[in-house]
Motif scaffolding. Structure first.
Motif, PDB file in Angstrom:
ATOM      1  N   ALA A 199      -6.302   3.127   4.360  1.00  0.00           N
ATOM      2  CA  ALA A 199      -6.493   4.869   4.934  1.00  0.00           C
ATOM      3  C   ALA A 199      -5.920   4.949   6.081  1.00  0.00           C
ATOM      4  CB  ALA A 199      -8.131   4.236   5.068  1.00  0.00           C
ATOM      5  N   THR A 200      -5.250   4.099   6.760  1.00  0.00           N
ATOM      6  CA  THR A 200      -4.283   4.252   7.674  1.00  0.00           C
ATOM      7  C   THR A 200      -2.921   4.412   7.609  1.00  0.00           C
ATOM      8  OG1 THR A 200      -3.983   1.886   8.255  1.00  0.00           O
ATOM      9  CG2 THR A 200      -5.749   3.140   9.462  1.00  0.00           C
ATOM     10  N   ASP A 201      -2.701   4.739   6.126  1.00  0.00           N
ATOM     11  CA  ASP A 201      -1.283   5.001   5.580  1.00  0.00           C
ATOM     12  C   ASP A 201      -0.414   3.863   5.958  1.00  0.00           C
ATOM     13  OD1 ASP A 201      -2.030   7.282   4.199  1.00  0.00           O
ATOM     14  OD2 ASP A 201      -1.563   8.563   6.058  1.00  0.00           O
ATOM     15  N   PHE A 202      -0.757   2.784   5.913  1.00  0.00           N
ATOM     16  CA  PHE A 202       0.097   1.711   6.371  1.00  0.00           C
ATOM     17  C   PHE A 202       0.481   0.917   5.054  1.00  0.00           C
ATOM     18  CE2 PHE A 202       1.033  -2.094   8.984  1.00  0.00           C
ATOM     19  CZ  PHE A 202       1.668  -1.317  10.020  1.00  0.00           C
ATOM     20  N   PRO A 203       1.857   1.257   4.954  1.00  0.00           N
ATOM     21  CA  PRO A 203       2.421   0.513   3.823  1.00  0.00           C
ATOM     22  C   PRO A 203       2.642  -0.958   3.724  1.00  0.00           C
ATOM     23  CG  PRO A 203       4.255   1.792   4.865  1.00  0.00           C
ATOM     24  CD  PRO A 203       2.903   1.948   5.873  1.00  0.00           C
ATOM     25  N   ASP A 204       3.096  -1.336   4.947  1.00  0.00           N
ATOM     26  CA  ASP A 204       3.576  -2.714   5.069  1.00  0.00           C
ATOM     27  C   ASP A 204       2.356  -3.758   5.093  1.00  0.00           C
ATOM     28  OD1 ASP A 204       4.681  -5.141   5.237  1.00  0.00           O
ATOM     29  OD2 ASP A 204       5.545  -4.615   7.056  1.00  0.00           O
ATOM     30  N   LYS A 205       1.861  -4.511   4.114  1.00  0.00           N
ATOM     31  CA  LYS A 205       0.648  -5.278   4.255  1.00  0.00           C
ATOM     32  C   LYS A 205       1.115  -6.723   4.480  1.00  0.00           C
ATOM     33  CE  LYS A 205      -1.921  -1.761   1.470  1.00  0.00           C
ATOM     34  NZ  LYS A 205      -1.170  -0.922   1.146  1.00  0.00           N
ATOM     35  N   THR A 206       2.298  -6.890   4.493  1.00  0.00           N
ATOM     36  CA  THR A 206       2.592  -8.478   4.370  1.00  0.00           C
ATOM     37  C   THR A 206       1.865  -9.279   5.342  1.00  0.00           C
ATOM     38  OG1 THR A 206       4.787  -7.641   5.180  1.00  0.00           O
ATOM     39  CG2 THR A 206       4.759  -8.640   3.007  1.00  0.00           C
ATOM     40  N   ASN A 207       2.032  -8.885   6.651  1.00  0.00           N
ATOM     41  CA  ASN A 207       1.529  -9.669   7.837  1.00  0.00           C
ATOM     42  C   ASN A 207       0.061  -9.428   8.308  1.00  0.00           C
ATOM     43  OD1 ASN A 207       3.727 -11.114   7.443  1.00  0.00           O
ATOM     44  ND2 ASN A 207       4.762 -10.047   9.203  1.00  0.00           N
ATOM     45  N   ALA A 208      -0.334  -8.200   7.642  1.00  0.00           N
ATOM     46  CA  ALA A 208      -1.769  -7.977   8.094  1.00  0.00           C
ATOM     47  C   ALA A 208      -2.661  -9.028   7.999  1.00  0.00           C
ATOM     48  CB  ALA A 208      -2.226  -6.845   7.416  1.00  0.00           C
TER      49      ALA A 208
END
Ligand SMILES: Cc1cc2nc3c(=O)[nH]c(=O)nc-3n(C[C@H](O)[C@H](O)[C@H](O)COP(=O)(O)O)c2cc1C
Length: 505
Positions: A154-163
């Motif tokens: 929902a925040t258009d955040f493609p890189d989820k690796t380190n979230a």
């Protein structure tokens, strides 16, 4: 006025105070909003109260000096973050009950903002969505399912690796509208900016990597949080990251479960809530967050103020005696007992340095970084010609716009709050509202107000660190203040924060 067509310009003008048109408004004490959210039948999880890691002084922390390696994120870390973002700091008696002030300033102490936490795999806490119960230092579990992926989406955040987790700041409009009516939207956003600055500082204090998002898909985020966007709406999202070698697997999105009524109804804070239509109108007009990179508007933000000569702000080398951020947070209060003494040159330099450094840290990624023009009226600053100045935090410089003693007439225009005339400096937050509308649509208003609130909170903390006082001012006759500053017709003052030496008690 139709529901979805209000612009920043229209809302701000529509909610202007005017000396000749101010109508009295009796407060409905029987329906005063509740300042704490409650969830009937939902258990709470106490937040651990472990010791904070040893801390650097505030100046070193803001400058990012002697950073320790990023710490791993555990339940204890999340507890520290929440405590260092907003906590109860002082008690008073009010209407026969205890009333608590908080570490973030809030217009009228109405505290419209709430904080939520989402994570998929932080040790010692089940994955899910939680509400932060500030009064009892607890978490209210709202969803016991993995929600980080839909929030990142929902925040258009493609890189989820380190979230690792997300923190979300919302606003409950009626808490402020009860007193300020349609003008309250201004304060809900400014207050959210104050809370957001504390959150950013808490993450820097704990050396946790993060990103700030004012641009997100409103409906998606609100529906994950179980809020309807009209009574309560999400205002800012902050993602937290962990080091890659201990990254948490972020679950793929799937359909989230339906929330119980106790959660869906929890934004109701008074038996009789009045909806001031301007608030849903401006907020919903900004629901579709345009991508600033593709807006195609390249014109610069220009409220019609020009500077002849700029002078550089020195990087502050003093201040090693400053308190730490956690210490400052509990001491920060709105001060109105200014003494007409000049602000020392060193203190003024220290204040500007902290403001500029803080702006620079987050601005690289934050949406709407150029949505605001910062300035100040300096009547009593050692070594500085009295006058109206612009502050350029990115280039770290100040420039004289107009010489003269102006805090006196500004005080009159701020509803004659006479104590303001003794404050050495009035910091000013201004925007060209048409520029905001063209560049970001009505969403631009949120960007500018949140940013003004953020810098306002930094001024409070920096003033406290330098043994001075500060106080936010949202009450002013809009046309009068704009005329004093000689802003162009599409520009306005959004917020003012006074700062200066105060009487020692
Ligand atoms: C957006 C905003 C607007 C404010 N406007 C005024 C104002 O016009 N006059 C005033 O005396 N205080 C104002 N304040 C200060 C609040 O009254 C104060 O933050 C609140 O009472 C809580 O007290 P504390 O800051 O000491 O914790 C404002 C604060 C904020 C954040």
């Amino acid at each position: 006025m139709s529901e979805r067509n209000m612009s920043s310009f229209q809302y701000h003008r529509h909610t202007a105070y005017s000396r000749s048109r101010m109508s009295g408004h009796l407060l409905d004490w029987a329906n005063q909003p509740e300042v704490y959210k409650t969830y009937e039948g939902i258990s709470s999880i106490p937040l651990p109260n472990g010791n904070l890691p040893e801390e650097r002084n505030f100046r070193e922390m803001v400058h990012g000096e002697e950073t320790r390696p990023p710490s791993g994120i555990t339940f204890q870390t999340l507890s520290h973050i929440l405590r260092l973002t907003n906590t109860l700091t002082a008690r008073t008696r009010y209407s026969g009950r205890d009333f608590f002030y908080r570490s973030a300033a809030s217009a009228g102490a109405l505290y419209p903002n709430e904080i939520y936490l989402a994570h998929d795999g932080v040790p010692d806490l089940n994955p899910g969505l939680y509400h932060y119960g500030i009064r009892d230092r607890v978490l209210h579990p709202l969803r016991q399912e993995k929600v980080l992926c839909p929030i990142l989406d929902a925040t258009d955040f493609p890189d989820k690796t380190n979230a690792a987790a997300s923190l979300l700041i919302t606003g409950i409009f009626f808490r402020s509208a009860w007193k300020y009516r349609a003008r309250a939207y201004r304060y809900v956003l400014l207050d959210a900016g104050h809370v957001l600055e504390n959150l950013i500082l808490s993450l820097r204090c704990l050396s946790i990597p993060f990103s700030v998002h004012n641009r997100f898909h409103d409906r998606d985020v609100n529906s994950i949080l179980g809020i309807n966007g009209r009574q309560e709406a999400c205002i800012a999202v902050v993602h937290l990251y962990s080091e890659s070698d201990e990254a948490f697997p972020v679950a793929e999105p799937r359909k989230l479960s339906v929330l119980p009524e106790a959660i869906l109804q929890s934004s109701t804070v008074s038996a009789k809530e009045v909806v001031y239509p301007e608030i849903p109108s401006i907020h919903e007009a900004g629901a579709d967050a345009p991508d600033s990179a593709v807006s195609g508007i390249s014109s610069r933000h220009d409220p019609g103020i020009s500077v002849q000569n700029w002078q550089a702000i020195e990087r502050c080398k003093t201040g090693n005696q400053m308190l730490t951020y956690p210490e400052l947070l509990v001491r920060r209060r709105s001060k109105r007992n200014y003494i007409p003494h000049p602000m020392q040159q060193n203190d003024f330099g220290g204040l500007l340095d902290l403001i500029c450094t803080s702006c620079g840290v987050v601005d690289k990624n934050a949406d709407g970084a150029d949505s605001l023009q910062v300035g100040f009226l300096a009547d009593r600053v050692e070594g500085l010609t009295p006058g109206f100045y612009l502050l350029d935090p990115h280039e770290r410089r100040i420039g004289l716009v107009q010489p003269g003693q102006l805090t006196g007439i500004m005080t009159n225009a701020c509803l004659n709050q006479d104590w303001l005339a003794h404050a050495a400096v009035h910091f000013l937050f201004m925007a060209d509202l048409n520029f905001l509308d063209q560049r970001w649509g009505a969403r631009g208003y949120r960007y500018a107000m949140i940013r003004a609130g953020r810098i306002g909170q930094m001024i409070y903390l920096a003033a406290t660190a330098l043994n001075m006082g500060a106080c936010g001012i949202g009450a002013f006759y809009d046309e009068e203040v704009n005329a004093i500053l000689d802003l162009n017709p599409s520009s306005s003052l959004l917020y003012l924060v006074a700062a200066g030496p105060v009487k020692r008690l």
